[in-house]
Structure formats: C-alpha cells, structure tokens
Scaffold this active site. Structure first.
Site: not given
Length: 322
Positions: A92, A187-188, A273, A302
């Site tokens: 992100y 992640s993203q 996370d 995370h």
C-alpha cells in the site's frame, strides 16, 4: 503486544460466511473483456542501469480500460533461454521504484515483472510512475474508499484488472515461458495476488504474503489500523451507508477470489498482525480451492517473515516447477 485475534487452533478451522454477489463472475468477466477489448500494446524497452547481475527492461502494458501501466522486467544477466516469470504486486502506497530495489527473484534465476500500482508510489520506497486517470466520488484519504458507492467505480476494480493484464503481458515478454507464470505480493500486493489467482488461468503458483483486502467486515470491526480503518472513518461520516459500502467491497474480497483459484498457493500470516489480522488471512486461506500451504509467524506483526518468507517462497516455487 497481546494476542488480539482467535487462537491458532480456531484460525485453522475459521470459515466465516462472507457475502458474495450473485453477479460476481459476470461483473469480473465483463470488466476484463472490456479492458482487453480496449487494446493497447506491450512496450518493452531495454533499460540502462548500473546492474551487472540482471538485465532490465522498462515495460508499459495496457491495464484497465487500456490505461498505460508501468512495470520493471528483470532477468538474470546473459540468460537467453525461456524462464519462469514471477509477477509481483506491491504494498500500500508504494510504486515500482527502481530496478535495484527488486533483485531477489532475478538473482534466484527467474524472470521478474514488478507492476507499478496506479495512482500510488508516494508513500514509501523510490516512487511510482503510473497515473490513475479515473475519478471517484467522496472518499477518505487513502485508496480503500475511492468509488465505495459502486463497484463499477471502485479503485480496486482498476487495480485488479491491471494485475490480470500484467499476467497477460508477462506471457509476451522476451525470454518468458508463458506456461510458467507465478504471482506474489505482500500486504496490498498479497490481496492483489489473490485477485489475480481468482481471475487468471494457468498460473503455476500464487504467493500471498500477509495479504490485505480479505474478509472486509471482520477486518473493519477488528482493527483500528489503516487501511481498513479508512472504512470506519468513512462510515462515521456517511452514517447508514454500511449496506452499500460492504456490497461494493464484496466484489473485491479476497475470500471470493480464493473460492475461484486453482493454482498451488503459499500463504503467510503473523499472529500479532493488527494491519491484516490473521483471521482475515485464514478466511481466504481456508476458502482457497487449489492446493494450499500457510506459514504462520506467531510473534510477528505486519512485517511477517520478511526475508525468511522470501527464502521460503523461492524454495517453494522451485519445488512446484520441478
């Protein structure tokens, strides 16, 4: 940091009811057909760099609605034979950066296509080069609520289409083996990889690392971290919009893409996370219909496994290809 989500024994069995629109497949089939029909060519230009271990190309390919999307393509220097290609999607706020930022996969002997994320690239890293020329209605700062009133307008409809078109482009790259394409991201990027897994055929591997964009209703109610908290801030102002918001997000949920994926997958999650809570990752993992494995990091937030997970991915993909 205390544990805040379900214990691992419950996560391993966690299969929540996640809303799926009746026209989910038609929506995405129409979206991809329209973007492919928009045309555009894959442009591959050799890039001059300081690198001696990797050959690099600056790639532009047609994404959503034929919009130009940038990418880097790296290969081990001097290798002429067809190689498997790993298509990577980014976290992100980041962009494709510079080729020197992304050397691991080519160093391991793979072709590596790093897709820029439209409209991003100014939050961290070395920058991005792809615009998002499409507007949207009211939104909070960030990307998750852009176009939240209608899935047709949502930002991630465009990004997920870009991802599928990146896989299409990877099959056309010089020295690429079109039958050995894998996708990955953290992640993203992990959420985008899941969308690609559900929308593409013929992938040899899918590697979603601590993926975002899964089980939205759980995530929005569980964590106060961004990006999921963007939805909370939006709903705190747009009172009564919950049904519309979560209907839009159901077209983008990694759980629904996981239900349609058939390539072998290696997930990862971290039990501390709070950005992408483990129950949201396990919701997608347990719904995944292809062969699947998951690596769990009990004491990480995370950041997950970082280089340990990348090392595992390289070994896992080599085993799949052997």
């Amino acid at each position: 940091m205390p544990r805040f989500d379900l214990p691992l024994s419950e996560l391993e069995q966690y299969r929540p009811e996640v809303a799926e629109p009746d026209d989910f497949d038609a929506f995405w089939g129409r979206t991809l057909a329209e973007s492919r029909a928009a045309g555009g060519e894959v442009i591959v230009v050799r890039a001059a760099t300081m690198l001696r271990t990797a050959d690099v190309w600056d790639v532009t390919f047609p994404g959503f609605a034929g919009d130009p999307v940038k990418a880097w393509y790296l290969r081990p220097a001097g290798r002429a034979e067809p190689l498997p290609v790993v298509v990577e999607f980014l976290g992100y706020g980041g962009g494709r950066g510079l080729p020197v930022d992304r050397l691991a996969w080519s160093a391991a002997g793979y072709g590596h296509l790093v897709m820029d994320t439209r409209g991003q690239g100014s939050g961290w890293g070395s920058g991005g080069d792809t615009a998002d020329p499409h507007g949207a209605g009211p939104a909070t700062p960030g990307y998750l609520t852009r176009g939240i009133d209608d899935p047709i307008d949502h930002y991630y409809r465009r990004v997920f289409t870009d991802a599928v078109r990146a896989v299409d482009a990877a099959r056309l790259l010089p020295g690429a083996d079109p039958d050995r394409i894998a996708v990955t991201g953290g992640s993203q990027g992990g959420g985008i990889a899941l969308a690609a897994a559900g929308l593409c055929t013929g992938l040899v591997g899918v590697m979603p690392d601590v993926p975002f964009l899964c089980h939205f209703e759980r995530a929005v109610g569980l964590t106060d971290r961004d990006p999921y908290h963007e939805v909370v801030r939006y709903l705190a102002v747009h009172r009564g919009a919950e049904a519309t918001v979560f209907r839009t997000l159901s077209y983008l949920d990694g759980v629904n893409f996981a239900r349609r994926a058939d390539a072998p997958a290696l997930f990862s999650t971290a039990l501390l996370d709070q950005t992408c809570p483990p129950s949201t990752v396990f919701a997608a993992y347990n719904a995944y219909t292809g062969p699947r494995e998951i690596d769990v990091f009990p004491h990480n937030d995370h950041e997950g496994g970082q280089a340990y997970q990348l090392t595992r991915q390289v070994a896992w993909l080599a085993e799949r290809l052997s």
